[in-house]
Design an enzyme around this catalytic site. Sequence first.
Site, PDB file in Angstrom:
ATOM      1  N   LYS A 177       0.831  -1.196   0.000  1.00 31.22           N
ATOM      2  CA  LYS A 177       0.000   0.000   0.000  1.00 31.22           C
ATOM      3  C   LYS A 177       0.871   1.254   0.000  1.00 31.22           C
ATOM      4  O   LYS A 177       1.942   1.285   0.621  1.00 31.22           O
ATOM      5  CB  LYS A 177      -0.922   0.011   1.221  1.00 31.22           C
ATOM      6  CG  LYS A 177      -1.877  -1.172   1.289  1.00 31.22           C
ATOM      7  CD  LYS A 177      -2.952  -1.095   0.227  1.00 31.22           C
ATOM      8  CE  LYS A 177      -3.969  -2.202   0.386  1.00 31.22           C
ATOM      9  NZ  LYS A 177      -5.119  -2.060  -0.536  1.00 31.22           N
ATOM     10  N   HIS A 308     -10.446  -8.500  -7.708  1.00 33.85           N
ATOM     11  CA  HIS A 308     -10.166  -8.000  -6.365  1.00 33.85           C
ATOM     12  C   HIS A 308     -10.696  -8.933  -5.280  1.00 33.85           C
ATOM     13  O   HIS A 308     -11.854  -9.331  -5.307  1.00 33.85           O
ATOM     14  CB  HIS A 308     -10.816  -6.622  -6.197  1.00 33.85           C
ATOM     15  CG  HIS A 308     -10.850  -6.131  -4.792  1.00 33.85           C
ATOM     16  ND1 HIS A 308     -11.997  -6.141  -4.018  1.00 33.85           N
ATOM     17  CD2 HIS A 308      -9.873  -5.620  -4.002  1.00 33.85           C
ATOM     18  CE1 HIS A 308     -11.726  -5.646  -2.817  1.00 33.85           C
ATOM     19  NE2 HIS A 308     -10.446  -5.330  -2.775  1.00 33.85           N
TER      20      HIS A 308
END
Length: 374
Positions: A177, A308
């Site tokens: 991230k 996802h």
Amino acid sequence: MTTRPDRIARVRLSSLRLPLTTPISDAKVLTGRQRPMTEIAFLFAEIGSEQGHEGVGFGYSKRAGGPGQYAHAREIAHELVGEDPNDIARIWDKLVWAGASVGRSGLATQAIAALDVALWDMKAKRAGLPLAKLLGAHRDSVRCYNTSGGFLHTPVEEVLKNATASLERGIGGIKIKVGQPDTRTDLARLDAVREHLGEDVPLMVDANQQWDRATAHRMGRAMERHGLVWIEEPLDAYDHAGHAALATALDTPVATGEMLTSVTEHAELIRAGGADVVQPDAPRIGGITPFLRLAALADHEHLQLAPHFAMEIHLHLAAAYRSEPWVEHFEWLEPLFEERLDIRDGRMIVPDRPGLGITMSEQARAWTTETYST
């Protein structure tokens, strides 16, 4: 000789919450738009037919919305009873129109997803095939990458340890991230991860929609030296024009789509040229039936596919996509199922069990807070 059509005899819905060991933070938390995630809400559907066939499916919400999904599914579940479970596309249309007053996307169709997935699971079980084989698989395994070890709440030293553990487990790529308030922190973390992994390990980053256009262009250029597989969600999910401009400007592919909640929204993204890699989420767009429609559109445009989350579902769908896809590895959902997916040599193996190849665990039953049967 004619065979009497089978009919759906019963539907059972379960609402449950899966607790996370550590509160999870990405860029949306750092910008103050969301709080750290401590649990995931799930909607499970178990469908049985008159001839004894069964299917299980699930959908989820990572923050608010779980009770709403369950409530909507409870209102429309009776529409399935008496239907031929093989008529999945027609049933999907029936369910979406039953709740069309509140929309044909978003929460309304996410409530349908668990039911739709359960019907596909039943159909594949009835055929004695893994779902991927029923759909027409192009491969028996799919490249996989890990996300859960690289969140922003995790110190960089632990991110490196997590990456090593993922590769030792057989996972093929690592995603971290990004989206720190100070972009220099992002670049320093990325530098450390790339140095730790070496140049040959596939590496991705995910900004979770928290950059503006100027920041996304600057960061995209600064990160190009690392040969990233993609930059994910650099901009707001509905900024299709911004994503298209970024995809044109950068050598690194742009990936997005996980937050879109209908085939129509994905079609608009694709039409705008806003993604090199599309990342649909079957539970978010209404199940496997709409996912297949979207996959056909993406394939027509020669786009890469990387669904996802929910690897237990998406492994099968990715295996049936023509060009080589990626599947996202999250171990978070493993306690919900009796089975475990096999991962080796950088790839996730399609199970040879019929259907999705999953069975609800006793732990999932213990986390259940509410049930409904019709």
